[in-house]
Design a protein around this motif. Structure first.
Motif, mmCIF file in Angstrom:
data_model
loop_
_atom_site.group_PDB
_atom_site.id
_atom_site.type_symbol
_atom_site.label_atom_id
_atom_site.label_comp_id
_atom_site.label_asym_id
_atom_site.label_seq_id
_atom_site.Cartn_x
_atom_site.Cartn_y
_atom_site.Cartn_z
ATOM 1 N N ASP A 279 0.846 -1.186 0.000
ATOM 2 C CA ASP A 279 0.000 0.000 0.000
ATOM 3 C C ASP A 279 0.887 1.243 0.000
ATOM 4 N N VAL A 280 0.700 2.105 -0.996
ATOM 5 C CA VAL A 280 1.518 3.307 -1.110
ATOM 6 C C VAL A 280 0.612 4.501 -1.386
ATOM 7 N N ALA A 281 1.071 5.682 -0.973
ATOM 8 C CA ALA A 281 0.415 6.944 -1.339
ATOM 9 C C ALA A 281 0.976 7.349 -2.695
ATOM 10 N N LEU A 282 0.155 7.297 -3.710
ATOM 11 C CA LEU A 282 0.648 7.419 -5.077
ATOM 12 C C LEU A 282 1.333 8.761 -5.326
ATOM 13 N N GLY A 283 0.701 9.866 -4.880
ATOM 14 C CA GLY A 283 1.283 11.175 -5.160
ATOM 15 C C GLY A 283 2.659 11.338 -4.546
ATOM 16 N N GLU A 284 2.799 11.001 -3.268
ATOM 17 C CA GLU A 284 4.089 11.114 -2.595
ATOM 18 C C GLU A 284 5.123 10.189 -3.218
ATOM 19 N N PHE A 285 4.703 8.956 -3.563
ATOM 20 C CA PHE A 285 5.626 7.990 -4.153
ATOM 21 C C PHE A 285 6.149 8.499 -5.494
ATOM 22 N N VAL A 286 5.248 8.971 -6.362
ATOM 23 C CA VAL A 286 5.665 9.443 -7.676
ATOM 24 C C VAL A 286 6.582 10.648 -7.554
ATOM 25 N N ALA A 287 6.241 11.603 -6.682
ATOM 26 C CA ALA A 287 7.081 12.796 -6.527
ATOM 27 C C ALA A 287 8.492 12.418 -6.066
ATOM 28 N N ARG A 303 -4.576 15.287 -7.254
ATOM 29 C CA ARG A 303 -5.345 14.589 -6.224
ATOM 30 C C ARG A 303 -4.621 13.295 -5.875
ATOM 31 N N ASP A 304 -4.300 13.148 -4.604
ATOM 32 C CA ASP A 304 -3.567 11.959 -4.170
ATOM 33 C C ASP A 304 -4.529 10.792 -3.976
ATOM 34 N N ALA A 305 -3.979 9.581 -3.967
ATOM 35 C CA ALA A 305 -4.793 8.389 -3.756
ATOM 36 C C ALA A 305 -3.911 7.292 -3.194
ATOM 37 N N ASP A 306 -4.488 6.442 -2.352
ATOM 38 C CA ASP A 306 -3.798 5.274 -1.822
ATOM 39 C C ASP A 306 -4.062 4.090 -2.751
ATOM 40 N N VAL A 307 -2.995 3.449 -3.203
ATOM 41 C CA VAL A 307 -3.130 2.333 -4.137
ATOM 42 C C VAL A 307 -2.372 1.138 -3.592
ATOM 43 N N THR A 308 -2.794 -0.035 -4.036
ATOM 44 C CA THR A 308 -2.099 -1.288 -3.718
ATOM 45 C C THR A 308 -1.398 -1.743 -4.978
ATOM 46 N N THR A 309 -0.078 -1.672 -4.975
ATOM 47 C CA THR A 309 0.671 -1.963 -6.184
ATOM 48 C C THR A 309 2.060 -2.456 -5.810
ATOM 49 N N ASP A 310 2.883 -2.740 -6.818
ATOM 50 C CA ASP A 310 4.269 -3.157 -6.628
ATOM 51 C C ASP A 310 5.155 -1.927 -6.831
ATOM 52 N N PRO A 311 5.746 -1.359 -5.776
ATOM 53 C CA PRO A 311 6.523 -0.125 -5.931
ATOM 54 C C PRO A 311 7.690 -0.262 -6.906
ATOM 55 N N ARG A 312 8.353 -1.412 -6.887
ATOM 56 C CA ARG A 312 9.514 -1.583 -7.768
ATOM 57 C C ARG A 312 9.099 -1.532 -9.235
ATOM 58 N N ARG A 313 7.997 -2.199 -9.562
ATOM 59 C CA ARG A 313 7.546 -2.204 -10.958
ATOM 60 C C ARG A 313 6.983 -0.838 -11.353
ATOM 61 N N LEU A 314 6.304 -0.173 -10.432
ATOM 62 C CA LEU A 314 5.798 1.158 -10.727
ATOM 63 C C LEU A 314 6.945 2.131 -10.987
ATOM 64 N N GLU A 315 8.004 2.014 -10.195
ATOM 65 C CA GLU A 315 9.176 2.871 -10.425
ATOM 66 C C GLU A 315 9.813 2.554 -11.774
ATOM 67 N N GLU A 334 6.585 16.872 -17.893
ATOM 68 C CA GLU A 334 5.640 17.069 -16.798
ATOM 69 C C GLU A 334 5.022 15.732 -16.400
ATOM 70 N N VAL A 335 4.962 15.480 -15.086
ATOM 71 C CA VAL A 335 4.303 14.295 -14.540
ATOM 72 C C VAL A 335 3.139 14.773 -13.684
ATOM 73 N N THR A 336 1.937 14.275 -13.977
ATOM 74 C CA THR A 336 0.736 14.688 -13.263
ATOM 75 C C THR A 336 0.104 13.471 -12.609
ATOM 76 N N VAL A 337 -0.238 13.605 -11.329
ATOM 77 C CA VAL A 337 -0.929 12.540 -10.595
ATOM 78 C C VAL A 337 -2.330 13.050 -10.280
#
Length: 433
Positions: A279-287, A303-315, A334-337
């Motif tokens: 479980d990660v906070a998508l906005g904070e993780f991406v930034a 707008r931030d959102a909590d997601v259930t994902t694989d952080p390594r693969r998302l990175e 530009e990266v937009t969440v």
């Protein structure tokens, strides 16, 4: 030149065909039955008139009494009948009265050159013919309606089987190799649809075997190259400082990266990868990850959102998208969440039409307007990793702004629910923005 095509279902085509054939057959049979009944009735009326003529003639000869409306030298006697009587023969004649019942004449010559005749329309008998026509009309209508219903039933069954086959083929095209069209079609009766399903399944199995063989060859080659490339990179580090040594180390590192990417693509193609969910906070993780990858990229968390994902693969996906934008596009990047949606945009010439139409393909770097650098594996790996996450990665070009800038836009849609072990394909509606 634009050609307009009218799309109709198979059931309605079959219904129309059966109804048309039924209508033609019903009309033909109705005409045959009507004409046969009319001729039979007229022949019967001729015989009745002859019998009545004989009775009336005997009554006239014995009692000078006219029965059945008989007359001598009737002025309304039809001319064709006069010619027959002039030859000294007894004759009958049917006089058509348009929409009314026809007059049935019977006449015989008398000894003094006179003509004894009578006629009658037989209204009651021809009323039966009208009833027969109504019965034929109702029967024909019932045949046409029954044919339509039969066509809808048969066509609906066949159309349903074909729709199931088309849906299964769509799943197969999306990468679900476990689908078998013959199982989806089903049915107790074998027909051409089953033959088509078996042929498509056989073709799918053959293609899958060929793809799997090519994937194994690619993976084996890359795996065998890994050891010598690692040794080459190690040996390059031992070279004395200088520009030639830097070039050797740079090319050795590029070769090692290529081998690792090929191995990753082979693993993704084999559907052997599994997501390790957190479980990660998508906005904070991406930034945080984007700033670590490239300080020049701007991040906007709408707008931030909590997601259930694989952080390594998302990175990995973010890194490849940003690297592709930096290599082929133009700043600013530009990266937009926005909720569960991550957009990566550059301000370059945009994606080539082939990529927008067919999706990313390995070792295809795009058209000349994207400079042709790289091996074309970055977006392929990003799309494969998105599939493992149960996400969806789409590509489009931004519309031209007032300042004339365009750009390539990559959009990552993360699922609302945690992905399965093999990834899923959520159905998402793309917004206009």
């Amino acid at each position: 030149m634009v050609r307009l095509a009218l799309r109709t279902g198979l059931r309605w085509k079959l219904s129309a065909a059966i109804a048309l054939v039924g209508a033609l057959v019903a009309i033909a049979l109705s005409l045959v039955v009507h004409n046969a009944a009319r001729h039979s009735m007229l022949d019967s009326n001729r015989d009745v008139q002859v019998e009545r003529l004989n009775i009336a003639l005997k009554s006239y000869e014995s009692q000078r009494h006219f029965q059945f409306g008989a007359r001598i030298d009737d002025p309304a006697l039809p001319q064709p009948l006069r010619k027959e009587i002039a030859e000294g023969e007894r004759a009958t004649y049917v006089q058509d009265n348009g929409e009314n019942a026809p007059e049935v004449w019977a006449a015989t010559p008398l000894g003094d050159g006179q003509v004894f005749s009578l006629h009658d329309p037989f209204l009651d008998r021809f009323a039966v013919l009208d009833d027969l026509d109504q019965a034929l009309l109702l029967g024909s209508s019932a045949v046409v309606l029954g044919g339509c219903a039969l066509g809808v039933l048969i066509g609906g069954r066949l159309s349903q089987r074909l729709r199931k086959a088309a849906a299964a083929a769509g799943k197969l095209a999306d990468g679900d190799t476990s689908v078998r069209i013959r199982d989806e079609v089903g049915g107790r009766v074998r027909d051409e649809t089953d033959d088509l399903a078996w042929a498509v399944d056989a073709m799918s199995d053959a293609l899958q075997q060929r793809i799997e063989a090519e994937r194994r060859v690619t993976a084996d080659i890359a795996h065998e190259l890994r050891t010598p490339v690692t040794g080459l990179l190690t040996a390059a580090e031992l070279l004395p400082p200088g520009r030639p040594s830097e070039l050797v180390r740079d090319r050795a590192q590029a070769l090692r990266t290529l081998v690792e990417d090929v191995l990753e693509v082979a693993r993704l193609d084999g559907y052997a990868e599994r997501a390790e969910l957190q479980d990660v906070a998508l906005g904070e993780f991406v930034a945080r990850r984007v700033h670590a990858l490239n300080q020049d990229v701007t991040v906007d968390v709408v707008r931030d959102a909590d997601v259930t994902t694989d952080p390594r693969r998302l990175e990995r996906i973010l890194g490849n998208l940003i690297a592709n934008a930096a290599r082929h596009g133009k700043p600013p990047i530009e990266v937009t969440v926005e909720g569960r949606v991550v957009r990566v945009r550059d301000h370059g010439p945009g994606f080539p039409e082939a990529l927008l139409r067919e999706g990313p393909s390995r070792f295809r770097t795009g058209s000349t307007d994207r400079s042709g650098r790289g091996h074309g594996l970055g977006l392929t790996i990003a799309a494969g990793q998105a599939r493992v996450l149960g996400a969806r990665l789409t590509f489009r070009n931004a519309s031209e702004a007032t300042d004339g800038s365009t750009g390539a836009v990559s959009v990552l849609w993360l699922p609302e629910n945690a992905p399965t072990s093999t990834g899923s394909f959520p159905v998402l509606h793309l917004p206009d923005r």
